[in-house]
Scaffold this motif. Structure first.
Motif, mmCIF file in Angstrom:
data_model
loop_
_atom_site.group_PDB
_atom_site.id
_atom_site.type_symbol
_atom_site.label_atom_id
_atom_site.label_comp_id
_atom_site.label_asym_id
_atom_site.label_seq_id
_atom_site.Cartn_x
_atom_site.Cartn_y
_atom_site.Cartn_z
ATOM 1 N N LEU A 1 4.114 12.820 -4.003
ATOM 2 C CA LEU A 1 4.030 11.532 -3.301
ATOM 3 C C LEU A 1 3.294 11.662 -1.968
ATOM 4 C CD1 LEU A 1 7.562 10.079 -4.077
ATOM 5 C CD2 LEU A 1 5.381 9.334 -5.029
ATOM 6 N N LEU A 2 3.522 12.753 -1.251
ATOM 7 C CA LEU A 2 2.815 12.948 0.015
ATOM 8 C C LEU A 2 1.321 13.148 -0.227
ATOM 9 C CD1 LEU A 2 5.331 15.167 2.008
ATOM 10 C CD2 LEU A 2 4.830 12.739 2.346
ATOM 11 N N ASP A 3 0.954 13.859 -1.285
ATOM 12 C CA ASP A 3 -0.456 14.046 -1.629
ATOM 13 C C ASP A 3 -1.126 12.744 -2.031
ATOM 14 O OD1 ASP A 3 -0.210 16.727 -1.070
ATOM 15 O OD2 ASP A 3 -0.082 17.358 -3.184
ATOM 16 N N LYS A 4 -0.363 11.832 -2.619
ATOM 17 C CA LYS A 4 -0.904 10.533 -3.047
ATOM 18 C C LYS A 4 -0.947 9.503 -1.917
ATOM 19 C CE LYS A 4 -1.770 11.233 -7.376
ATOM 20 N NZ LYS A 4 -3.119 11.132 -7.912
ATOM 21 N N LYS B 1 8.948 18.944 -6.004
ATOM 22 C CA LYS B 1 7.703 18.576 -6.687
ATOM 23 C C LYS B 1 7.362 17.109 -6.439
ATOM 24 C CE LYS B 1 7.536 21.648 -10.676
ATOM 25 N NZ LYS B 1 7.541 21.675 -12.147
ATOM 26 N N VAL B 2 8.375 16.249 -6.540
ATOM 27 C CA VAL B 2 8.158 14.812 -6.356
ATOM 28 C C VAL B 2 7.707 14.527 -4.923
ATOM 29 C CG1 VAL B 2 9.337 12.581 -6.252
ATOM 30 C CG2 VAL B 2 9.706 14.088 -8.201
ATOM 31 N N LEU B 3 8.344 15.159 -3.953
ATOM 32 C CA LEU B 3 7.971 14.955 -2.552
ATOM 33 C C LEU B 3 6.528 15.387 -2.317
ATOM 34 C CD1 LEU B 3 8.829 14.120 0.299
ATOM 35 C CD2 LEU B 3 9.560 16.479 0.667
ATOM 36 N N ASP C 1 0.843 -1.193 0.000
ATOM 37 C CA ASP C 1 0.000 0.000 0.000
ATOM 38 C C ASP C 1 0.875 1.239 0.000
ATOM 39 O OD1 ASP C 1 -2.327 -1.488 0.071
ATOM 40 O OD2 ASP C 1 -2.405 -1.504 2.264
ATOM 41 N N ALA C 2 0.317 2.347 -0.444
ATOM 42 C CA ALA C 2 1.077 3.595 -0.520
ATOM 43 C C ALA C 2 1.598 4.008 0.855
ATOM 44 C CB ALA C 2 0.204 4.700 -1.104
ATOM 45 N N ALA C 3 0.815 3.808 1.894
ATOM 46 C CA ALA C 3 1.219 4.217 3.239
ATOM 47 C C ALA C 3 2.375 3.362 3.774
ATOM 48 C CB ALA C 3 0.038 4.141 4.189
ATOM 49 N N ASP C 4 2.527 2.143 3.259
ATOM 50 C CA ASP C 4 3.570 1.235 3.737
ATOM 51 C C ASP C 4 4.874 1.357 2.957
ATOM 52 O OD1 ASP C 4 1.802 0.246 5.611
ATOM 53 O OD2 ASP C 4 1.123 -1.382 4.311
ATOM 54 N N GLN C 5 4.869 2.063 1.837
ATOM 55 C CA GLN C 5 6.066 2.225 1.022
ATOM 56 C C GLN C 5 7.041 3.183 1.711
ATOM 57 O OE1 GLN C 5 6.851 0.809 -1.909
ATOM 58 N NE2 GLN C 5 4.912 0.054 -2.701
#
Length: 116
Positions: free
Chosen positions: A103-106, A98-100, A34-38
């Protein structure tokens, strides 16, 4: 026609004298976390690139399709080119901020900037 493509799925193995070899085995797809576990890390890298800077995202755990999908979203968001392979995403230029943010928004909550 299906029989012609069966050998391509064997990873180059055509013949073996080992009686324990299973020629019909299929590689299991790696399950994407999951995104939260990455636990992703964002680096600025200039090595082996003739001095050109690239943003390197490492630590992705999952299958190649999900990696390429995330890479495409990142490249579109930043408006630049790049690539994805071996669990790493390369985005052209210094796009760390931008990438940070993306990714935090996602939902990739354990994402950090690393390196210098």
């Amino acid at each position: 026609m299906a029989r012609d493509n069966e050998w391509k799925n064997l990873g180059g193995l055509v013949f073996s004298t080992n009686p324990d070899v299973n020629l019909n085995q299929q590689e299991e797809e790696e399950e994407t976390l999951d995104a939260a576990d990455q636990k992703l890390r964002i680096w600025l890298d200039r090595k082996k690139r003739k001095g050109k800077a690239v943003t390197l995202i490492t630590g992705f755990e999952g299958n190649d399709d999900d990696l390429k999908s995330l890479a495409k979203s990142l490249k579109t968001y930043c408006g630049v080119g790049g690539s994805a392979k071996d669990g790493e995403i390369l985005v052209q230029g210094d796009q760390r901020d931008k990438v940070l943010k993306f990714l935090l928004d996602k939902g990739y909550g354990q994402t950090k900037k690393s390196g210098g």
